[in-house]
Design an enzyme around this catalytic site. Structure first.
Site, PDB file in Angstrom:
ATOM      1  N   CYS A 244       0.877  -1.187   0.000  1.00 47.83           N
ATOM      2  CA  CYS A 244       0.000   0.000   0.000  1.00 47.83           C
ATOM      3  C   CYS A 244       0.901   1.219   0.000  1.00 47.83           C
ATOM      4  O   CYS A 244       0.974   1.972   0.968  1.00 47.83           O
ATOM      5  CB  CYS A 244      -0.912   0.016   1.227  1.00 47.83           C
ATOM      6  SG  CYS A 244      -1.992  -1.404   1.389  1.00 47.83           S
ATOM      7  N   ALA A 246       1.565   4.126  -2.112  1.00 42.94           N
ATOM      8  CA  ALA A 246       1.395   5.531  -2.517  1.00 42.94           C
ATOM      9  C   ALA A 246       1.197   6.439  -1.303  1.00 42.94           C
ATOM     10  O   ALA A 246       0.515   6.048  -0.343  1.00 42.94           O
ATOM     11  CB  ALA A 246       0.207   5.654  -3.472  1.00 42.94           C
ATOM     12  N   PRO A 247       1.816   7.628  -1.313  1.00 44.72           N
ATOM     13  CA  PRO A 247       2.574   8.236  -2.425  1.00 44.72           C
ATOM     14  C   PRO A 247       4.024   7.799  -2.548  1.00 44.72           C
ATOM     15  O   PRO A 247       4.773   8.354  -3.347  1.00 44.72           O
ATOM     16  CB  PRO A 247       2.487   9.727  -2.084  1.00 44.72           C
ATOM     17  CG  PRO A 247       2.455   9.764  -0.599  1.00 44.72           C
ATOM     18  CD  PRO A 247       1.652   8.565  -0.173  1.00 44.72           C
ATOM     19  N   GLY A 248       4.453   6.822  -1.749  1.00 43.62           N
ATOM     20  CA  GLY A 248       5.763   6.226  -1.957  1.00 43.62           C
ATOM     21  C   GLY A 248       6.864   6.675  -1.018  1.00 43.62           C
ATOM     22  O   GLY A 248       8.032   6.316  -1.215  1.00 43.62           O
ATOM     23  N   LYS A 250       7.679   5.759   2.076  1.00 41.78           N
ATOM     24  CA  LYS A 250       8.375   4.679   2.784  1.00 41.78           C
ATOM     25  C   LYS A 250       9.176   3.821   1.812  1.00 41.78           C
ATOM     26  O   LYS A 250      10.285   3.375   2.141  1.00 41.78           O
ATOM     27  CB  LYS A 250       7.365   3.838   3.570  1.00 41.78           C
ATOM     28  CG  LYS A 250       6.623   4.645   4.635  1.00 41.78           C
ATOM     29  CD  LYS A 250       5.534   3.828   5.302  1.00 41.78           C
ATOM     30  CE  LYS A 250       4.700   4.696   6.238  1.00 41.78           C
ATOM     31  NZ  LYS A 250       3.876   5.695   5.503  1.00 41.78           N
ATOM     32  N   ASP A 268      -0.242   0.591  -5.625  1.00 39.97           N
ATOM     33  CA  ASP A 268      -1.491   1.123  -5.092  1.00 39.97           C
ATOM     34  C   ASP A 268      -2.600   0.696  -6.032  1.00 39.97           C
ATOM     35  O   ASP A 268      -2.353   0.421  -7.215  1.00 39.97           O
ATOM     36  CB  ASP A 268      -1.407   2.655  -5.000  1.00 39.97           C
ATOM     37  CG  ASP A 268      -2.577   3.250  -4.230  1.00 39.97           C
ATOM     38  OD1 ASP A 268      -2.435   3.431  -3.004  1.00 39.97           O
ATOM     39  OD2 ASP A 268      -3.637   3.525  -4.837  1.00 39.97           O
ATOM     40  N   ASP A 295      -3.940  -4.587  -6.341  1.00 41.69           N
ATOM     41  CA  ASP A 295      -4.935  -4.739  -5.285  1.00 41.69           C
ATOM     42  C   ASP A 295      -4.261  -5.498  -4.153  1.00 41.69           C
ATOM     43  O   ASP A 295      -3.903  -6.672  -4.308  1.00 41.69           O
ATOM     44  CB  ASP A 295      -6.152  -5.514  -5.816  1.00 41.69           C
ATOM     45  CG  ASP A 295      -7.271  -5.641  -4.790  1.00 41.69           C
ATOM     46  OD1 ASP A 295      -6.991  -5.590  -3.572  1.00 41.69           O
ATOM     47  OD2 ASP A 295      -8.430  -5.833  -5.204  1.00 41.69           O
ATOM     48  N   ASP A 313       1.562  -0.997   5.119  1.00 40.10           N
ATOM     49  CA  ASP A 313       1.175   0.271   5.739  1.00 40.10           C
ATOM     50  C   ASP A 313      -0.271   0.520   5.298  1.00 40.10           C
ATOM     51  O   ASP A 313      -0.524   1.185   4.304  1.00 40.10           O
ATOM     52  CB  ASP A 313       2.102   1.397   5.284  1.00 40.10           C
ATOM     53  CG  ASP A 313       1.813   2.702   5.994  1.00 40.10           C
ATOM     54  OD1 ASP A 313       1.855   2.721   7.231  1.00 40.10           O
ATOM     55  OD2 ASP A 313       1.542   3.713   5.303  1.00 40.10           O
ATOM     56  N   CYS A 366      -1.144   4.900  10.711  1.00 45.63           N
ATOM     57  CA  CYS A 366      -0.953   6.248  11.272  1.00 45.63           C
ATOM     58  C   CYS A 366      -2.156   6.601  12.151  1.00 45.63           C
ATOM     59  O   CYS A 366      -2.631   7.736  12.149  1.00 45.63           O
ATOM     60  CB  CYS A 366      -0.739   7.290  10.178  1.00 45.63           C
ATOM     61  SG  CYS A 366      -2.118   7.460   9.013  1.00 45.63           S
TER      62      CYS A 366
END
Length: 415
Positions: A244, A246-248, A250, A268, A295, A313, A366
């Site tokens: 998961c 995006a936005p990239g 990590k 993503d 997916d 994440d 988060c």
């Protein structure tokens, strides 16, 4: 454009049209004169952070609420009167009444009366119930505060609520392949981070407008988020999967720590968000990111048990980042968890099939919610005995001034 008119329009777009505050400001802040931008950002973010508390100050002064633009005008004016000592009250009231004349002339008397009454009478008394008052001061729904109290205890709950209205400096990540942390510190534009060895805090200006950002020396990423790559500890030559991504941020951080050697498959479900990963990699001069539309509950076309490290994440309620993304407070819905929790678990289970023997699996969010964090990992470990927990941590925002974050690092004992 008049600065306060710009602020009112920004609040309307964010609150009523569901624009993302950070993206809106990035796109429209250039409409203001340079000397007005800092105050405008303070007013917009400060009003968003304190919206429920601000509305409480004046909602009993009117028989019915005015149109939505005037509501936001009053909110931001009350914010300035309450929190901005450097702005003269007469100037706030005068400009609010003038601006009301452009938007809704019939409401000028009401706006003038409300603001002058607040100036005269001061802050409204808080409710007698401690937790209702705590929720109100933090501009959070009472159910969320009660949930934190139940899950983490009264002391931690109070500290979380207090931290949600604190404005922290912008955090950046140093691209260790292109920049030297000590050289950046020597410029006096940054100060040291507290958790991540790659983190710095911006002392002045907007990092996104800096030459360091344009040259790919730095990226904007919260410090707690940076701990994901540090916990993963990816090594040059390894294969990593970020399901998961995006936005990239990590994935890029892991690539930097791998010296751009190895392979990171990341993706993503939305094609336009995959493009964000690719653009970020290009800016940072990274070549090992293989960004794909995927997916995360299916991971079709990706080999089983072939990765040294897998990162989940997952999509979450975001309760940990409301101090930085104040607009999240506006749309909190407890029913969101009903759809998120099974989705998170499905992603974790599918991702675990891609970890090779002795490989690492990270689950992170988060948010501050044990149902999305510890409870998910507990269930997963119980149902997947080949994995063991190496360490887990909740990063509370009041501890180091970071986002609220949760990370669990697990090992695969056998393929």
């Amino acid at each position: 454009m008049n600065m306060r008119e710009w602020c009112m329009q920004a609040l309307y777009a964010i609150c009523e049209e569901h624009a993302y505050s950070n993206l809106y400001l990035q796109k429209h802040l250039q409409q203001l004169e340079k000397q007005d931008r800092s105050l405008a950002v303070t007013i917009v973010y400060g009003t968003l952070q304190n919206q429920r508390y601000l509305r409480y100050q004046w909602e009993t002064m009117v028989q019915r609420l005015p149109n939505k633009r005037i509501i936001h005008l009053i909110d931001m004016s009350i914010y300035q009167l309450m929190f901005l000592d450097g702005v003269p009250p007469y100037a706030v009231i005068h400009e609010a009444v003038d601006l009301c004349g452009k938007v809704s002339p019939k409401a000028k008397g009401m706006v003038n009366g409300v603001l002058r009454r607040f100036q005269r009478e001061g802050k409204r008394t808080l409710p007698a119930d401690e937790w209702e008052a705590t929720a109100l001061q933090a501009s959070l729904p009472k159910w969320l505060v009660q949930m934190w109290k139940s899950q983490y205890g009264e002391t931690i709950c109070r500290k979380i609520c207090q931290s949600m209205n604190q404005i922290h400096p912008q955090c950046i990540r140093v691209n260790r392949m292109k920049a030297d942390k000590e050289s950046l510190l020597a410029s006096k534009d940054y100060s040291c981070g507290k958790l991540s060895e790659d983190a710095l805090y911006v002392e002045k200006g907007n990092a996104a407008e800096s030459e360091a950002y344009k040259n790919g020396w730095i990226s904007i990423q919260s410090e707690a988020s940076q701990m994901v790559a540090i916990w993963m500890d990816p090594q040059p030559g390894e294969r990593i999967l970020d399901v998961c991504s995006a936005p990239g941020s990590k994935a890029a951080h892991m690539a930097e720590r791998m010296n751009d050697e190895g392979e990171i498959i990341c993706g993503d479900i939305h094609p336009h968000r995959v493009e964000l990963i690719k653009k970020g990699a290009q800016r940072l001069s990274l070549h090992i990111l293989d960004a794909r539309v995927m997916d995360a509950t299916l991971l079709e076309g990706i080999e089983d048990a072939s990765f040294d490290g897998v990162l989940c994440d997952v999509p979450c309620s975001g309760y940990g980042v409301m101090g930085r993304k104040s607009d999240l407070k506006l749309h909190i819905d407890p029913q969101t968890m009903d759809t998120l929790i099974p989705l998170q678990y499905a992603i974790l289970c599918k991702a675990s099939t891609k970890v090779k023997e002795k490989g690492r699996l990270i689950y992170s969010t988060c948010t501050l919610n044990r149902k999305e964090n510890e409870k998910q990992v507990e269930r997963f470990l119980k149902e997947h005995p080949r994995f063991s927990l190496r360490k887990e941590q909740t990063f509370f925002p009041f501890e180091q001034g970071t986002d609220g974050f949760y990370i669990a690092l697990m090992s695969c004992e056998e393929a």
